[in-house]
Design a protein around this motif. Structure first.
Motif, PDB file in Angstrom:
ATOM      1  N   GLN A 221       0.827  -1.203   0.000  1.00  0.00           N
ATOM      2  CA  GLN A 221       0.000   0.000   0.000  1.00  0.00           C
ATOM      3  C   GLN A 221       0.864   1.256   0.000  1.00  0.00           C
ATOM      4  N   PHE A 222       2.068   1.145   0.535  1.00  0.00           N
ATOM      5  CA  PHE A 222       2.988   2.268   0.498  1.00  0.00           C
ATOM      6  C   PHE A 222       3.793   2.266  -0.795  1.00  0.00           C
ATOM      7  N   ASP A 223       4.130   1.083  -1.303  1.00  0.00           N
ATOM      8  CA  ASP A 223       4.992   1.020  -2.470  1.00  0.00           C
ATOM      9  C   ASP A 223       4.952  -0.395  -3.033  1.00  0.00           C
ATOM     10  N   GLN A 224       4.818  -0.506  -4.353  1.00  0.00           N
ATOM     11  CA  GLN A 224       4.679  -1.810  -4.985  1.00  0.00           C
ATOM     12  C   GLN A 224       5.952  -2.640  -4.947  1.00  0.00           C
ATOM     13  N   ARG A 225       7.066  -2.037  -4.577  1.00  0.00           N
ATOM     14  CA  ARG A 225       8.338  -2.765  -4.577  1.00  0.00           C
ATOM     15  C   ARG A 225       8.495  -3.680  -3.366  1.00  0.00           C
ATOM     16  N   ALA A 226       7.502  -3.722  -2.478  1.00  0.00           N
ATOM     17  CA  ALA A 226       7.628  -4.497  -1.236  1.00  0.00           C
ATOM     18  C   ALA A 226       8.011  -5.950  -1.492  1.00  0.00           C
ATOM     19  N   GLY A 227       7.441  -6.551  -2.551  1.00  0.00           N
ATOM     20  CA  GLY A 227       7.702  -7.958  -2.826  1.00  0.00           C
ATOM     21  C   GLY A 227       9.157  -8.255  -3.125  1.00  0.00           C
ATOM     22  N   THR A 228       9.909  -7.245  -3.601  1.00  0.00           N
ATOM     23  CA  THR A 228      11.332  -7.438  -3.897  1.00  0.00           C
ATOM     24  C   THR A 228      12.068  -7.959  -2.671  1.00  0.00           C
ATOM     25  N   CYS A 229      11.781  -7.359  -1.522  1.00  0.00           N
ATOM     26  CA  CYS A 229      12.451  -7.767  -0.281  1.00  0.00           C
ATOM     27  C   CYS A 229      11.837  -9.038   0.288  1.00  0.00           C
ATOM     28  N   LEU A 230      10.508  -9.084   0.341  1.00  0.00           N
ATOM     29  CA  LEU A 230       9.834 -10.199   1.005  1.00  0.00           C
ATOM     30  C   LEU A 230      10.064 -11.506   0.268  1.00  0.00           C
ATOM     31  N   ASP A 231      10.156 -11.450  -1.065  1.00  0.00           N
ATOM     32  CA  ASP A 231      10.441 -12.663  -1.827  1.00  0.00           C
ATOM     33  C   ASP A 231      11.824 -13.216  -1.504  1.00  0.00           C
ATOM     34  N   ALA A 232      12.718 -12.341  -1.070  1.00  0.00           N
ATOM     35  CA  ALA A 232      14.072 -12.756  -0.710  1.00  0.00           C
ATOM     36  C   ALA A 232      14.191 -13.116   0.770  1.00  0.00           C
ATOM     37  N   GLY A 233      13.057 -13.168   1.477  1.00  0.00           N
ATOM     38  CA  GLY A 233      13.078 -13.510   2.894  1.00  0.00           C
ATOM     39  C   GLY A 233      13.598 -12.403   3.781  1.00  0.00           C
ATOM     40  N   GLN A 234      13.429 -11.149   3.334  1.00  0.00           N
ATOM     41  CA  GLN A 234      13.909 -10.005   4.092  1.00  0.00           C
ATOM     42  C   GLN A 234      12.750  -9.073   4.444  1.00  0.00           C
ATOM     43  N   LEU A 235      13.010  -8.130   5.324  1.00  0.00           N
ATOM     44  CA  LEU A 235      12.039  -7.092   5.641  1.00  0.00           C
ATOM     45  C   LEU A 235      12.158  -5.967   4.619  1.00  0.00           C
ATOM     46  N   SER A 236      11.046  -5.301   4.326  1.00  0.00           N
ATOM     47  CA  SER A 236      11.074  -4.108   3.478  1.00  0.00           C
ATOM     48  C   SER A 236      11.054  -2.883   4.387  1.00  0.00           C
ATOM     49  N   LEU A 237      12.077  -2.052   4.268  1.00  0.00           N
ATOM     50  CA  LEU A 237      12.186  -0.858   5.107  1.00  0.00           C
ATOM     51  C   LEU A 237      12.096   0.378   4.224  1.00  0.00           C
ATOM     52  N   TYR A 238      11.122   1.235   4.533  1.00  0.00           N
ATOM     53  CA  TYR A 238      10.922   2.471   3.785  1.00  0.00           C
ATOM     54  C   TYR A 238      11.288   3.665   4.647  1.00  0.00           C
ATOM     55  N   VAL A 239      12.012   4.602   4.039  1.00  0.00           N
ATOM     56  CA  VAL A 239      12.274   5.890   4.672  1.00  0.00           C
ATOM     57  C   VAL A 239      11.667   6.962   3.773  1.00  0.00           C
ATOM     58  N   MET A 240      10.790   7.804   4.342  1.00  0.00           N
ATOM     59  CA  MET A 240      10.124   8.838   3.553  1.00  0.00           C
ATOM     60  C   MET A 240      10.972  10.100   3.476  1.00  0.00           C
ATOM     61  N   HIS A 241      11.039  10.685   2.284  1.00  0.00           N
ATOM     62  CA  HIS A 241      11.697  11.971   2.117  1.00  0.00           C
ATOM     63  C   HIS A 241      10.820  13.071   2.721  1.00  0.00           C
ATOM     64  N   PRO A 242      11.414  14.185   3.135  1.00  0.00           N
ATOM     65  CA  PRO A 242      10.589  15.314   3.584  1.00  0.00           C
ATOM     66  C   PRO A 242       9.704  15.805   2.433  1.00  0.00           C
ATOM     67  N   VAL A 243       8.404  15.806   2.658  1.00  0.00           N
ATOM     68  CA  VAL A 243       7.447  16.285   1.657  1.00  0.00           C
ATOM     69  C   VAL A 243       6.426  17.163   2.358  1.00  0.00           C
ATOM     70  N   GLY A 244       5.690  17.948   1.574  1.00  0.00           N
ATOM     71  CA  GLY A 244       4.642  18.790   2.136  1.00  0.00           C
ATOM     72  C   GLY A 244       3.461  17.952   2.600  1.00  0.00           C
TER      73      GLY A 244
END
Length: 322
Positions: A221-244
């Motif tokens: 829901q935050f980003d479609q790339r989540a499966g890239t990490c989870l398929d590899a048996g890892q956690l997906s970690l997102y850091v948001m840039h400063p935005v308005g």
């Protein structure tokens, strides 16, 4: 099993010998009548010829205690009946044991169940508990505490805290979460400094939000790339840039209404193990929707195949519609 015995019992203390299946039913989860659901569950298990002991609890905090007692008593399956918070509490007890987790998804969002294709319909969910198969799934860990879906700090934790205040007044309904989330995002939001360490690499950020996902459905829901990490048996970690605030509002609305989209405002890292350090010693961090105080640095890691879960016997991976 001949003459199965099914008991619906209040969660005040173990009053009888354990049955092969122990159901912990959280009366506070969702908006439905859990006493009536308990009675229906008793009938459904009897129809399947299965002995089950159903404990109706009044607070989600009681779930872990009941799960520990069930494991110690030798029960064959422990079922979490409620939302993701109830599932997470029971899963943390069962992790590393041979006792599988069953799920009756009775909460507001049910991310864990939906991600594994566990039916949302009560009758179908009971059928899965009786006739399903057992798989092993990864868990996330933060400073020794386990989570099944997500952990976050910053804006997301504020959204969850405000949502609980709204739900206490208006009920645990989806629209309540949407309204409270929008209101929180439109208020001023502080940035905070972090140092993120993964292996030998340390990166400094100023960000309003860090989000760690162990659930493909929710993280996407935050980003479609989540499966890239989870398929590899890892956690997906997102850091948001400063935005308005309007950029934040667009992202939060997509998440609340489950419209996955790639976001140029998010950096994604795949994480087997790492740490987050902040100038603040104590942080408010969410674990599967529960906001708890945590001491910096935050140490995240994957617990591979730590939890056994009962899922439908057919093809895995289908997410049931709502």
């Amino acid at each position: 099993m001949a003459n199965p015995e099914t008991r619906v019992m209040p969660g005040r203390g173990p009053e009888a010998a354990p049955a092969p299946i122990t159901v912990i039913l959280n009366a506070a989860a969702g908006a439905r009548d859990k006493a009536a659901i308990g009675r229906r569950l008793a009938a459904l298990f009897r129809d399947h010829g299965v002995a089950a002991e159903i404990h109706l609890i009044e607070r989600g905090a009681e779930a872990a205690g009941w799960a520990r007692r069930a494991v110690a008593a030798g029960t064959g399956v422990v079922v979490a009946g409620g939302g993701d918070g109830t599932v997470s509490s029971v899963a943390a007890v069962l992790a590393g044991t041979s006792v599988p987790l069953g799920v009756l998804p009775l909460g507001t969002f049910n991310y864990f169940a939906r991600n594994l294709g566990i039916p949302l319909d009560l009758e179908d969910a009971v059928h899965t508990l009786v006739h399903g198969r057992v798989i092993s799934v990864n868990l996330g860990e933060l400073n020794g505490r386990l989570f099944v879906n997500t952990s976050s700090l910053g804006l997301h934790s504020r959204i969850l805290t405000e949502a609980e205040r709204y739900k206490a007044r208006l009920g645990r309904r989806r629209w309540v979460a949407v309204v409270s989330g929008i209101r929180t995002v439109l208020q001023p939001h502080p940035l905070f400094s972090i140092r993120l360490g993964v292996g030998a690499t340390v990166t400094a950020y100023r960000t309003p939000l860090v989000f760690v996902g162990n659930n493909r459905l929710q993280a996407a829901q935050f980003d479609q790339r989540a499966g890239t990490c989870l398929d590899a048996g890892q956690l997906s970690l997102y850091v948001m840039h400063p935005v308005g605030r309007w950029g934040l509002l667009r992202l939060v609305l997509k998440a609340l209404f489950r419209r996955a989209a790639d976001s140029p405002g998010l950096d994604l890292l795949c994480l087997q193990e790492g740490w987050i350090e902040t100038p603040r010693r104590i942080l408010s961090v969410s674990l599967d929707g529960e906001v708890v105080p945590m001491r910096s640095p935050l140490h995240y890691r994957v617990r591979p195949a730590a939890l056994r879960v009962i899922v439908p016997a057919g093809e895995a991976g289908a997410v049931p519609p709502e």
